[in-house]
Design a protein around this motif. Sequence first.
Motif, mmCIF file in Angstrom:
data_model
loop_
_atom_site.group_PDB
_atom_site.id
_atom_site.type_symbol
_atom_site.label_atom_id
_atom_site.label_comp_id
_atom_site.label_asym_id
_atom_site.label_seq_id
_atom_site.Cartn_x
_atom_site.Cartn_y
_atom_site.Cartn_z
ATOM 1 N N VAL A 52 0.855 -1.185 0.000
ATOM 2 C CA VAL A 52 0.000 0.000 0.000
ATOM 3 C C VAL A 52 0.894 1.237 0.000
ATOM 4 N N GLN A 53 0.686 2.100 -0.983
ATOM 5 C CA GLN A 53 1.405 3.369 -1.052
ATOM 6 C C GLN A 53 0.389 4.495 -0.853
ATOM 7 N N PHE A 121 -10.161 8.626 6.359
ATOM 8 C CA PHE A 121 -9.715 7.232 6.295
ATOM 9 C C PHE A 121 -10.827 6.192 6.418
ATOM 10 N N PRO A 122 -11.793 6.313 7.325
ATOM 11 C CA PRO A 122 -12.837 5.273 7.397
ATOM 12 C C PRO A 122 -13.600 5.098 6.073
ATOM 13 N N ASN A 144 -5.233 0.664 10.154
ATOM 14 C CA ASN A 144 -5.165 2.105 10.424
ATOM 15 C C ASN A 144 -3.837 2.655 9.933
ATOM 16 N N MET A 145 -3.890 3.873 9.425
ATOM 17 C CA MET A 145 -2.681 4.531 8.931
ATOM 18 C C MET A 145 -2.279 5.621 9.912
ATOM 19 N N ASP A 146 -0.991 5.736 10.122
ATOM 20 C CA ASP A 146 -0.442 6.768 10.991
ATOM 21 C C ASP A 146 -0.069 7.959 10.113
ATOM 22 N N PHE A 147 -0.998 8.897 9.952
ATOM 23 C CA PHE A 147 -0.774 10.028 9.065
ATOM 24 C C PHE A 147 0.302 10.969 9.598
#
Length: 167
Positions: A52-53, A121-122, A144-147
Amino acid sequence: MAEENGAAAPTPNGQAVPPRMQILGQFIRDLSFENIAAQKSVQTQTQPDIQVQVALDARKREQDNQFDVIVKLKIDSKTKDDDPQPIFLIELDYVGIFQVENVPQEQLHPFLMIECPRMLFPFLRRIVSDITRDGGFPPLNLENMDFLSIYRNELSRRAEAKKTADA
Protein backbone atom coordinates in the motif's frame (compact mmCIF):
# COMPACT_ATOMS: atom_id res chain seq x y z
CA MET A 1 1.95 35.68 22.72
CA ALA A 2 -0.32 32.66 22.30
CA GLU A 3 0.06 32.90 18.52
CA GLU A 4 3.86 32.84 18.79
CA ASN A 5 3.94 29.38 20.35
CA GLY A 6 1.35 28.01 17.94
CA ALA A 7 -1.67 28.08 20.26
CA ALA A 8 -4.99 29.36 19.08
CA ALA A 9 -5.46 33.12 19.32
CA PRO A 10 -7.19 34.26 22.51
CA THR A 11 -10.58 35.94 22.36
CA PRO A 12 -11.17 39.34 24.01
CA ASN A 13 -12.26 37.54 27.19
CA GLY A 14 -8.88 35.73 27.30
CA GLN A 15 -10.02 32.22 26.31
CA ALA A 16 -8.32 30.44 23.41
CA VAL A 17 -10.54 29.65 20.43
CA PRO A 18 -10.20 25.96 19.57
CA PRO A 19 -9.53 24.88 15.98
CA ARG A 20 -12.67 24.08 14.00
CA MET A 21 -12.89 21.61 11.14
CA GLN A 22 -15.94 20.64 9.13
CA ILE A 23 -16.19 18.22 6.20
CA LEU A 24 -18.24 19.99 3.54
CA GLY A 25 -18.07 17.16 1.03
CA GLN A 26 -16.10 14.15 -0.13
CA PHE A 27 -15.84 12.27 -3.39
CA ILE A 28 -13.87 9.81 -5.48
CA ARG A 29 -11.90 11.85 -7.99
CA ASP A 30 -10.29 8.87 -9.72
CA LEU A 31 -10.64 5.11 -9.28
CA SER A 32 -9.07 2.21 -11.11
CA PHE A 33 -9.38 -1.47 -10.21
CA GLU A 34 -7.60 -4.05 -12.36
CA ASN A 35 -8.32 -7.72 -11.73
CA ILE A 36 -5.10 -8.97 -13.32
CA ALA A 37 -5.53 -12.49 -11.96
CA ALA A 38 -8.77 -12.97 -13.92
CA GLN A 39 -7.32 -11.46 -17.09
CA LYS A 40 -4.24 -13.72 -17.04
CA SER A 41 -5.77 -16.77 -15.29
CA VAL A 42 -3.40 -16.49 -12.32
CA GLN A 43 -4.20 -19.03 -9.60
CA THR A 44 -3.99 -17.57 -6.09
CA GLN A 45 -3.94 -20.28 -3.45
CA THR A 46 -1.70 -18.51 -0.93
CA GLN A 47 -1.94 -15.32 1.06
CA PRO A 48 -1.05 -12.45 -1.32
CA ASP A 49 1.72 -9.92 -0.81
CA ILE A 50 -0.06 -6.55 -0.63
CA GLN A 51 1.79 -3.25 -0.90
CA VAL A 52 0.00 0.00 0.00
CA GLN A 53 1.40 3.37 -1.05
CA VAL A 54 -0.10 6.61 0.24
CA ALA A 55 0.38 10.16 -1.05
CA LEU A 56 -1.25 13.26 0.40
CA ASP A 57 -1.95 16.65 -1.11
CA ALA A 58 -3.90 19.76 -0.09
CA ARG A 59 -5.04 22.77 -2.08
CA LYS A 60 -6.66 26.04 -1.09
CA ARG A 61 -10.10 26.62 -2.59
CA GLU A 62 -11.40 30.01 -3.73
CA GLN A 63 -13.67 30.31 -0.67
CA ASP A 64 -12.13 31.53 2.58
CA ASN A 65 -10.89 28.78 4.93
CA GLN A 66 -11.80 25.98 2.50
CA PHE A 67 -9.36 23.33 1.32
CA ASP A 68 -9.32 20.21 -0.85
CA VAL A 69 -7.41 17.39 0.84
CA ILE A 70 -6.50 14.53 -1.51
CA VAL A 71 -5.52 11.04 -0.35
CA LYS A 72 -4.01 8.93 -3.13
CA LEU A 73 -3.79 5.19 -2.60
CA LYS A 74 -2.02 2.64 -4.75
CA ILE A 75 -2.57 -0.94 -3.65
CA ASP A 76 -0.61 -3.62 -5.47
CA SER A 77 -1.29 -7.30 -4.76
CA LYS A 78 1.03 -10.10 -5.95
CA THR A 79 1.45 -13.81 -5.29
CA LYS A 80 4.12 -14.81 -2.75
CA ASP A 81 5.86 -17.19 -5.15
CA ASP A 82 9.46 -17.32 -6.32
CA ASP A 83 8.10 -15.67 -9.47
CA PRO A 84 5.48 -13.20 -8.10
CA GLN A 85 2.48 -12.68 -10.37
CA PRO A 86 0.22 -9.63 -10.10
CA ILE A 87 -3.25 -10.34 -8.70
CA PHE A 88 -4.93 -6.94 -8.60
CA LEU A 89 -4.14 -3.24 -8.63
CA ILE A 90 -6.18 -0.41 -7.10
CA GLU A 91 -5.49 3.27 -7.67
CA LEU A 92 -7.77 5.63 -5.78
CA ASP A 93 -7.79 9.42 -5.42
CA TYR A 94 -10.22 10.46 -2.70
CA VAL A 95 -10.95 14.11 -1.96
CA GLY A 96 -12.40 15.80 1.08
CA ILE A 97 -13.53 19.42 1.06
CA PHE A 98 -12.82 20.95 4.47
CA GLN A 99 -13.70 24.20 6.21
CA VAL A 100 -10.85 24.89 8.64
CA GLU A 101 -10.91 27.81 11.07
CA ASN A 102 -8.87 29.03 14.05
CA VAL A 103 -5.69 27.21 13.03
CA PRO A 104 -2.55 29.38 13.05
CA GLN A 105 -0.96 29.71 9.61
CA GLU A 106 2.24 27.90 10.66
CA GLN A 107 0.18 24.90 11.79
CA LEU A 108 -2.21 24.81 8.84
CA HIS A 109 -0.13 22.56 6.58
CA PRO A 110 0.38 19.80 9.19
CA PHE A 111 -3.28 20.09 10.19
CA LEU A 112 -4.41 19.59 6.58
CA MET A 113 -1.99 16.71 5.98
CA ILE A 114 -2.59 14.82 9.25
CA GLU A 115 -6.00 15.57 10.76
CA CYS A 116 -8.02 15.84 7.54
CA PRO A 117 -6.82 12.51 6.05
CA ARG A 118 -7.51 10.92 9.45
CA MET A 119 -11.15 11.99 9.06
CA LEU A 120 -11.34 10.59 5.51
CA PHE A 121 -9.72 7.23 6.30
CA PRO A 122 -12.84 5.27 7.40
CA PHE A 123 -14.48 6.10 4.06
CA LEU A 124 -11.35 5.06 2.12
CA ARG A 125 -11.23 1.79 4.03
CA ARG A 126 -14.85 1.05 3.15
CA ILE A 127 -14.31 1.82 -0.56
CA VAL A 128 -11.26 -0.46 -0.76
CA SER A 129 -13.10 -3.25 1.05
CA ASP A 130 -16.11 -2.98 -1.28
CA ILE A 131 -13.99 -2.81 -4.44
CA THR A 132 -11.95 -5.91 -3.62
CA ARG A 133 -15.06 -7.85 -2.59
CA ASP A 134 -16.98 -6.78 -5.69
CA GLY A 135 -13.90 -7.65 -7.77
CA GLY A 136 -14.05 -11.29 -6.69
CA PHE A 137 -11.56 -11.29 -3.81
CA PRO A 138 -11.96 -11.39 -0.04
CA PRO A 139 -12.59 -7.84 1.22
CA LEU A 140 -9.31 -6.02 1.90
CA ASN A 141 -9.59 -4.26 5.27
CA LEU A 142 -6.83 -1.65 5.41
CA GLU A 143 -5.10 -1.30 8.75
CA ASN A 144 -5.16 2.10 10.42
CA MET A 145 -2.68 4.53 8.93
CA ASP A 146 -0.44 6.77 10.99
CA PHE A 147 -0.77 10.03 9.07
CA LEU A 148 1.63 11.77 11.45
CA SER A 149 4.40 9.31 10.46
CA ILE A 150 3.48 9.65 6.78
CA TYR A 151 3.75 13.44 7.11
CA ARG A 152 7.10 13.27 8.93
CA ASN A 153 8.50 10.81 6.38
CA GLU A 154 7.48 13.12 3.54
CA LEU A 155 9.16 16.10 5.25
CA SER A 156 12.35 14.04 5.69
CA ARG A 157 12.24 12.88 2.07
CA ARG A 158 11.84 16.47 0.85
CA ALA A 159 14.70 17.68 3.08
CA GLU A 160 16.98 14.94 1.71
CA ALA A 161 15.97 15.76 -1.86
CA LYS A 162 16.70 19.46 -1.23
CA LYS A 163 20.12 18.61 0.26
CA THR A 164 20.93 16.43 -2.76
CA ALA A 165 19.77 19.14 -5.18
CA ASP A 166 21.78 21.84 -3.39
CA ALA A 167 24.98 19.72 -3.36
